[in-house]
Design an enzyme around this catalytic site. Structure first.
Site, PDB file in Angstrom:
ATOM      1  N   GLU A  58       0.792  -1.074  -0.076  1.00  0.00           N
ATOM      2  CA  GLU A  58      -0.006  -0.005  -0.008  1.00  0.00           C
ATOM      3  C   GLU A  58       0.690   1.233  -0.243  1.00  0.00           C
ATOM      4  O   GLU A  58       2.237   1.311   0.236  1.00  0.00           O
ATOM      5  CB  GLU A  58      -1.023   0.110   1.339  1.00  0.00           C
ATOM      6  CG  GLU A  58      -1.918  -1.294   1.237  1.00  0.00           C
ATOM      7  CD  GLU A  58      -2.714  -1.220   2.295  1.00  0.00           C
ATOM      8  OE1 GLU A  58      -2.899  -0.383   2.960  1.00  0.00           O
ATOM      9  OE2 GLU A  58      -3.585  -2.048   2.013  1.00  0.00           O
ATOM     10  N   ILE A  99       2.180  -2.718  -8.300  1.00  0.00           N
ATOM     11  CA  ILE A  99       1.516  -4.192  -8.331  1.00  0.00           C
ATOM     12  C   ILE A  99       1.805  -4.584  -9.960  1.00  0.00           C
ATOM     13  O   ILE A  99       1.480  -4.050 -10.986  1.00  0.00           O
ATOM     14  CB  ILE A  99      -0.134  -3.913  -8.247  1.00  0.00           C
ATOM     15  CG1 ILE A  99      -0.560  -3.435  -7.173  1.00  0.00           C
ATOM     16  CG2 ILE A  99      -0.527  -5.416  -8.513  1.00  0.00           C
ATOM     17  CD1 ILE A  99       0.041  -4.090  -5.762  1.00  0.00           C
ATOM     18  N   ASP A 143       6.013 -17.035   1.983  1.00  0.00           N
ATOM     19  CA  ASP A 143       7.314 -18.111   2.091  1.00  0.00           C
ATOM     20  C   ASP A 143       7.507 -18.725   0.834  1.00  0.00           C
ATOM     21  O   ASP A 143       8.903 -18.826   0.335  1.00  0.00           O
ATOM     22  CB  ASP A 143       6.455 -19.424   2.748  1.00  0.00           C
ATOM     23  CG  ASP A 143       7.207 -19.407   4.165  1.00  0.00           C
ATOM     24  OD1 ASP A 143       7.722 -18.419   4.937  1.00  0.00           O
ATOM     25  OD2 ASP A 143       7.295 -20.670   4.496  1.00  0.00           O
ATOM     26  N   GLN A 167      44.822 -10.344 -10.827  1.00  0.00           N
ATOM     27  CA  GLN A 167      44.214 -10.832  -9.470  1.00  0.00           C
ATOM     28  C   GLN A 167      43.314 -10.003  -9.064  1.00  0.00           C
ATOM     29  O   GLN A 167      42.545 -10.427  -8.493  1.00  0.00           O
ATOM     30  CB  GLN A 167      45.453 -10.723  -8.324  1.00  0.00           C
ATOM     31  CG  GLN A 167      46.512 -11.938  -8.727  1.00  0.00           C
ATOM     32  CD  GLN A 167      47.551 -12.006  -7.689  1.00  0.00           C
ATOM     33  OE1 GLN A 167      47.615 -11.204  -6.817  1.00  0.00           O
ATOM     34  NE2 GLN A 167      48.380 -12.935  -7.773  1.00  0.00           N
ATOM     35  N   GLU A 169       8.936  -8.843  -2.168  1.00  0.00           N
ATOM     36  CA  GLU A 169       8.714  -9.907  -1.282  1.00  0.00           C
ATOM     37  C   GLU A 169       9.594  -9.810   0.021  1.00  0.00           C
ATOM     38  O   GLU A 169      10.008 -10.958   0.445  1.00  0.00           O
ATOM     39  CB  GLU A 169       8.818 -11.422  -1.999  1.00  0.00           C
ATOM     40  CG  GLU A 169       7.920 -11.448  -3.253  1.00  0.00           C
ATOM     41  CD  GLU A 169       7.302 -12.563  -3.560  1.00  0.00           C
ATOM     42  OE1 GLU A 169       7.031 -13.411  -2.532  1.00  0.00           O
ATOM     43  OE2 GLU A 169       6.786 -12.286  -4.428  1.00  0.00           O
TER      44      GLU A 169
HETATM   45  C1  FAD Z   1      10.057  -4.046  -8.974  1.00  0.00           C
HETATM   46  C2  FAD Z   1       8.929  -4.152  -8.007  1.00  0.00           C
HETATM   47  C3  FAD Z   1       7.887  -4.979  -8.150  1.00  0.00           C
HETATM   48  C4  FAD Z   1       7.065  -5.228  -6.998  1.00  0.00           C
HETATM   49  N1  FAD Z   1       5.950  -5.993  -7.241  1.00  0.00           N
HETATM   50  C5  FAD Z   1       4.994  -6.098  -6.226  1.00  0.00           C
HETATM   51  C6  FAD Z   1       3.742  -6.724  -6.441  1.00  0.00           C
HETATM   52  O1  FAD Z   1       3.483  -7.397  -7.516  1.00  0.00           O
HETATM   53  N2  FAD Z   1       2.809  -6.628  -5.441  1.00  0.00           N
HETATM   54  C7  FAD Z   1       2.817  -5.881  -4.134  1.00  0.00           C
HETATM   55  O2  FAD Z   1       1.924  -6.121  -3.511  1.00  0.00           O
HETATM   56  N3  FAD Z   1       3.994  -5.197  -4.235  1.00  0.00           N
HETATM   57  C8  FAD Z   1       4.994  -5.276  -4.944  1.00  0.00           C
HETATM   58  N4  FAD Z   1       6.401  -4.604  -4.548  1.00  0.00           N
HETATM   59  C9  FAD Z   1       6.141  -3.626  -3.532  1.00  0.00           C
HETATM   60  C10 FAD Z   1       7.438  -4.326  -2.545  1.00  0.00           C
HETATM   61  O3  FAD Z   1       6.963  -5.477  -1.983  1.00  0.00           O
HETATM   62  C11 FAD Z   1       7.564  -3.369  -1.401  1.00  0.00           C
HETATM   63  O4  FAD Z   1       8.551  -2.327  -2.390  1.00  0.00           O
HETATM   64  C12 FAD Z   1       8.384  -3.800  -0.359  1.00  0.00           C
HETATM   65  O5  FAD Z   1       7.739  -4.649   0.333  1.00  0.00           O
HETATM   66  C13 FAD Z   1       8.963  -2.700   0.624  1.00  0.00           C
HETATM   67  O6  FAD Z   1       7.806  -1.848   0.841  1.00  0.00           O
HETATM   68  P1  FAD Z   1       7.958  -0.214   0.946  1.00  0.00           P
HETATM   69  O7  FAD Z   1       8.576   0.100  -0.764  1.00  0.00           O
HETATM   70  O8  FAD Z   1       6.872   0.488   1.007  1.00  0.00           O
HETATM   71  O9  FAD Z   1       9.147   0.233   1.915  1.00  0.00           O
HETATM   72  P2  FAD Z   1       8.924   0.718   3.093  1.00  0.00           P
HETATM   73  O10 FAD Z   1       8.064  -0.543   4.024  1.00  0.00           O
HETATM   74  O11 FAD Z   1       8.158   1.764   3.325  1.00  0.00           O
HETATM   75  O12 FAD Z   1      10.288   0.661   3.801  1.00  0.00           O
HETATM   76  C14 FAD Z   1      11.237   1.536   3.611  1.00  0.00           C
HETATM   77  C15 FAD Z   1      12.712   1.213   4.034  1.00  0.00           C
HETATM   78  O13 FAD Z   1      12.469   1.129   5.406  1.00  0.00           O
HETATM   79  C16 FAD Z   1      13.088  -0.164   5.775  1.00  0.00           C
HETATM   80  N5  FAD Z   1      12.303  -0.668   6.881  1.00  0.00           N
HETATM   81  C17 FAD Z   1      10.982  -0.938   7.248  1.00  0.00           C
HETATM   82  N6  FAD Z   1      10.604  -1.384   8.278  1.00  0.00           N
HETATM   83  C18 FAD Z   1      11.859  -1.498   8.982  1.00  0.00           C
HETATM   84  C19 FAD Z   1      12.125  -2.263  10.464  1.00  0.00           C
HETATM   85  N7  FAD Z   1      11.222  -2.630  11.224  1.00  0.00           N
HETATM   86  N8  FAD Z   1      13.521  -2.099  10.665  1.00  0.00           N
HETATM   87  C20 FAD Z   1      14.621  -1.826   9.686  1.00  0.00           C
HETATM   88  N9  FAD Z   1      14.052  -1.288   8.311  1.00  0.00           N
HETATM   89  C21 FAD Z   1      12.895  -1.069   8.038  1.00  0.00           C
HETATM   90  C22 FAD Z   1      12.711  -1.202   4.594  1.00  0.00           C
HETATM   91  O14 FAD Z   1      13.409  -2.294   4.669  1.00  0.00           O
HETATM   92  C23 FAD Z   1      13.189  -0.016   3.513  1.00  0.00           C
HETATM   93  O15 FAD Z   1      14.554   0.140   3.325  1.00  0.00           O
HETATM   94  C24 FAD Z   1       7.253  -4.268  -5.780  1.00  0.00           C
HETATM   95  C25 FAD Z   1       8.308  -3.618  -5.558  1.00  0.00           C
HETATM   96  C26 FAD Z   1       9.244  -3.582  -6.682  1.00  0.00           C
HETATM   97  C27 FAD Z   1      10.308  -2.703  -6.408  1.00  0.00           C
END
Ligand code: FAD
Length: 392
Positions: free
Chosen positions: A135, A165, A248, A287, A372
């Site tokens: 989201e 998505i 998973d 190397q 994921e």
């Molecule tokens: C090419 C691509 C394809 C995708 N396809 C799909 C899809 O088909 N369906 C779908 O639903 N999603 C999809 N996604 C979304 C993806 O799953 C999310 O980008 C991902 O889950 C991270 O969410 P966010 O980008 O909102 O980051 P956020 O949740 O906002 O996180 C931002 C940063 O904070 C860090 N962070 C968050 N919480 C913590 C914590 N507790 N401790 C330490 N660090 C933390 C995260 O690791 C990240 O570095 C896709 C993303 C990409 C790039």
């Protein structure tokens, strides 16, 4: 790949699994590779390439034969994802999202009617799937989702927005998670199987990326979209374990794809290091270049071993292996991203030219590190399970 690299990758595979690898590799190099750079330039979604997967059973490797699929075992599915991703991350993503997150969840948690309705179409390549999880407010903290599903006569009305998505504009099935009671946090999460073409109130909008435009990422908005009761996968409020199980398997297939990406960088770097000369000798004799090649091969194989072990655990019937999934995703992310960086270094300035594929692989590998579950999330999951803070 040289003989020793082949031997390492294939060492403890069955003859059938080796044959699958060889067949998919030859297919991908023959049918997909010649088009990738052109599609990249045209920002074109590979619908025609996806159709070529169908006769080989590559659209349904997690779908049982009785529903038209080609399932044999989870590791074989992983090898298919690895080999497809070695050539094209988008085609591999279609197979992996459709099979791990969607078909796999229907096989494990769907009713007979849901299996009959969706699985044959996915296996035939007629139904491409999207997983609507992330989201705008964040993808890492999925339990805190804002999308709601409100009970109405005969079903639910879904409202909320999903971003990033993959494949959404081409999808015939959405695996959607929404909350039936946000106050209950993860205990309100419910999984739905939604037909986007037959559901009013769904808008699919462009989600523009700076690069990686071929994957066709989209925003999906649900505005009081009505779904009938039988669209629920499992039971209301019981979607979080379904999502966990889907992720998973999703993490397994993404990790396999990242091993394929890591392998590709090696396959590109080796001939370049032999052909390219500096100071009157091939750069592969230096190397500092050899160090990179050794690191690339070792990293890739280390990730592959952990990823394959995860596949074998699933084949042995372990339903949830969250720690192992996180380890696989973490190691494979590092292998793919660092190998792309080392590979670029070996290509020098030519790595950023349009002539060579290697530069494209870095952004693709980095994007997969987020999908994921990010590296930070997987690092957290492993430690929390080890410390007993989280169930494994
Ligand atoms: C090419 C691509 C394809 C995708 N396809 C799909 C899809 O088909 N369906 C779908 O639903 N999603 C999809 N996604 C979304 C993806 O799953 C999310 O980008 C991902 O889950 C991270 O969410 P966010 O980008 O909102 O980051 P956020 O949740 O906002 O996180 C931002 C940063 O904070 C860090 N962070 C968050 N919480 C913590 C914590 N507790 N401790 C330490 N660090 C933390 C995260 O690791 C990240 O570095 C896709 C993303 C990409 C790039």
């Amino acid at each position: 790949m040289s003989t020793s690299l082949d031997r390492m990758a294939d060492f403890d595979l069955s003859p059938e699994q080796r044959l699958v690898r060889q067949t998919v590799r030859e297919f991908a190099e023959r049918e997909i590779l010649p088009h990738v750079e052109q599609y990249e330039r045209e920002e074109r979604y590979p619908l025609d390439l996806i159709q070529k997967l169908v006769p080989l059973g590559l659209m349904g490797p997690m779908i049982p034969e009785e529903y038209g699929g080609s399932f044999t075992d989870v590791l074989t599915y992983g090898i298919i994802c690895e080999e497809l991703a070695r050539i094209d991350w988008v085609v591999a993503s279609v197979v992996s999202v459709s099979n791990s997150l969607c078909a796999g969840s229907i096989v494990r948690f769907g009713s007979d009617a849901q299996k009959e309705r969706w699985l044959p179409g996915i296996a035939k390549g007629e139904v491409i799937c999207s997983a609507c999880l992330t989201e705008p407010g964040g993808g890492t903290d999925l339990a805190n989702m804002q999308t709601t599903a409100t009970v109405v006569d005969g079903g639910y009305r879904i409202s909320g927005s999903k971003v990033f998505i993959s494949h959404a504009a081409y999808a015939g099935l959405f695996f959607v998670v929404a909350s039936v009671d946000r106050a209950k946090k993860h205990k309100g999460v419910t999984a739905f199987l939604v037909d986007p073409r037959a559901t009013e109130g769904i808008t699919i909008a462009d989600f523009p990326l700076r690069t990686l435009k071929r994957d066709n990422l989209a925003e999906v908005h649900f505005q009081d979209a009505f779904v009938p009761d039988d669209a629920i996968l499992g039971e209301p409020g019981k979607g979080f374990p379904i999502l966990g199980s889907a992720l998973d398997t999703g993490r397994f297939s993404v990790a396999c794809r990242q091993v394929g990406q890591a392998q590709r960088t090696i396959d590109l770097a080796l001939p370049y290091a032999i052909d390219r000369r500096a100071f009157d000798r091939p750069i592969g004799e230096f190397q500092l270049i050899q160090q990179k090649i050794t690191d690339m091969i070792t990293r890739c194989q280390q990730a592959r071993l952990v990823v394959y072990q995860l596949g074998r655990m699933k084949d042995a019937g372990v339903e949830r292996c969250s720690m192992e999934s996180s380890m696989a995703k973490l190691l494979a992310s590092k292998a793919a991203v660092q190998n792309a960086l080392d590979g670029m270094q070996i290509f020098g300035g030519y790595s950023v030219t349009a002539e060579y594929e290697i530069g494209r692989l870095l952004m693709e590998a980095k994007a997969m590190e987020f999908g994921e579950g990010t590296t930070e999330l997987h690092t957290k999951i492993i430690a929390e399970i080890a410390l007993g803070i989280r169930k494994g």
